[in-house]
Write a protein that holds these residues in place. Structure first.
Motif: not given
Length: 349
Positions: A81, A83, A86-87, A247
Motif C-alpha cells: 500500500d 499510501h 508514504r505516511e 483499506y
C-alpha cells in the motif's frame, strides 16, 4: 580557611555539574531530532520491521526499480500500500520530534517494555542502513510514543507537533495492513480478455476479447456479437484501473473460519476474470453479505426488508480464502451484464 576551601570546592562542583547538565541536555535535544527523523525519506527503498519478540513475524517493505512497493515475510510477497508507506516515510519519519527523554523513574520500565515487546524499524538506501529506531507503546495519555535509538542513553517520548495520538500503529507487523488495497489495475490496452459471469443467470455472462484486429464481444456460448460498438467496449475496459477494496486489515470474518467458509459455500453472485497481454490472470468473486442486526435496514420498493447488503459485498481475490470488503459503489459500474451491451440478453441472438 577550611570552610572557605570547602565552599570553593562546592562552588566549583556545582558549576561543573551545571555546565555538564546543560551540555547533555543540549546534546540530547539536538541529536534526537536527527536520530528519529529521516532527512531524505524519498531515498529510502527498503524498510525492515522486526519484533523484539521472536514469536512474531518480521516484515520487509521494499521498492523495485520500477518504483512499485512490495511487502514480504517468510511466506508471502505482495504489492504494498503506497499510501501507508508514504505516511510512514514522509509524515511519521519526517516530522517526529522528541518531547523529552523519559524520566529516571520511567527509564527502567520503559526500556524493559521496549526490549520485550518493541518493534525494530530499520530504514535502508540500497544496502546502506540509514536509520534504526525501536518503537514502543503509547504514553499513558496516548498522545505520544515511547521510542529508543541505540545512540541515546535512554528512551524518549516522541510526538508530532499538532497531532494528538501515538505512532505505534504506523509500525504494525500485520502483513495485511501493508498489502495494497488495489485488486485490479489494468489499462484498457493491457487487457487481452475480460470475462464476466453471473452464476444465477448464465445468459447474462459475456467476454470481451482484444487483439490486433480490434475488440469484440461474445455471449456466454462463445457467439461473437459484431454489432456492438468497439468504442463502447474500450470505454468499459478503461474502468479496471486502480480498482480497490476497503483499506486496512483483513476483515474480522477471516478469524472465524466456519463463518467465512459458510459465505464461500453459498457461492459468488458475480465473477470477473481478466487476462492481460502478458498472460497474467486476475480473478475476483463477489459474495452477498447478509444483513446483520447492526446493519441499516433499507426497505425495498415493495416495503420488504432485503436479506443482503446492497452497499457492500464480500470480495475474494484469485481463489485465496481471505474475504475482503468492497463498496458497492466501487463495483457498480464494473458489474455489467450482456444486456447492458445489447438490446437483449437472449443467447440465441
Amino acid at each position: 580557611m577550611k570552610r572557605i576551601l570547602i565552599a570553593t570546592v562546592s562552588l566549583l562542583v556545582l558549576v561543573a555539574v551545571f555546565f555538564l547538565l546543560r551540555k547533555n541536555l543540549n546534546k540530547t535535544g539536538t541529536e534526537s531530532h536527527e536520530l528519529f527523523r529521516l532527512e531524505n525519506p524519498q531515498a529510502i527503498d527498503k524498510i525492515l520491521l522486526a519484533p523484539n519478540n521472536p514469536k512474531l513475524p518480521y516484515l520487509i517493505i521494499y521498492r523495485e526499480k520500477s518504483g512499485q512497493w512490495f511487502v514480504k515475510n517468510d511466506r508471502l510477497n505482495e504489492p504494498a500500500d503506497t499510501h501507508s508507506i508514504r505516511e510512514l516515510l514522509f509524515w511519521v519519519m519526517k516530522k517526529s520530534t522528541i518531547k523529552t527523554p523519559v524520566s529516571e523513574a520511567e527509564k527502567e520500565p520503559v526500556t524493559r517494555e521496549i526490549a520485550l515487546n518493541g518493534i525494530k524499524a530499520v530504514f535502508y538506501e540500497g544496502n546502506k542502513e540509514i536509520n534504526t529506531i525501536y518503537v514502543g507503546n503509547p504514553t499513558p495519555n496516548q498522545e505520544a510514543t515511547y521510542m529508543y535509538n541505540p545512540e541515546m542513553e535512554r528512551p524518549a517520548i516522541i510526538e508530532i507537533a499538532g497531532f494528538k495520538g501515538y505512532l505505534t500503529p504506523y509500525f504494525t507487523l500485520d502483513f495485511d495492513a501493508w498489502r495494497s488495497p488495489v485488486v485490479l489495475d489494468f489499462t484498457a490496452e493491457q487487457i487481452k480478455t475480460l470475462k464476466a459471469t453471473w452464476p444465477a443467470a448464465p445468459q447474462e455472462g459475456f467476454m470481451i476479447e482484444q487483439n490486433a484486429d480490434g475488440v469484440y464481444l461474445t455471449n456466454h456460448t462463445g457467439k461473437k456479437l459484431p454489432e456492438v460498438n468497439q468504442t463502447r467496449l474500450l470505454s468499459f475496459l478503461e474502468r479496471f484501473q486502480n480498482v480497490a477494496r476497503e483499506y486496512g486489515e483483513t476483515a474480522g470474518i477471516n478469524k472465524k473460519p466456519a463463518l467465512r467458509d459458510s459465505v464461500l459455500k453459498q457461492g459468488p453472485f458475480f465473477i470477473l476474470s481478466i487476462t492481460d497481454s502478458k498472460g497474467i490472470k486476475k480473478e475476483i468473486k463477489l459474495y452477498r453479505m447478509q444483513i446483520s442486526g447492526e446493519s441499516y435496514a433499507q426497505q425495498l420498493r415493495d416495503g420488504s426488508i432485503p436479506d443482503f447488503e446492497t452497499e457492500t459485498y464480500w470480495l475474494q481475490i484469485s481463489g485465496k480464502p481471505e474475504l475482503w470488503i468492497v463498496q458497492g459503489a466501487v463495483m457498480k459500474s464494473r458489474m455489467k451484464t450482456l444486456g447492458d451491451f445489447v438490446k437483449t440478453a437472449d443467447p440465441a441472438k
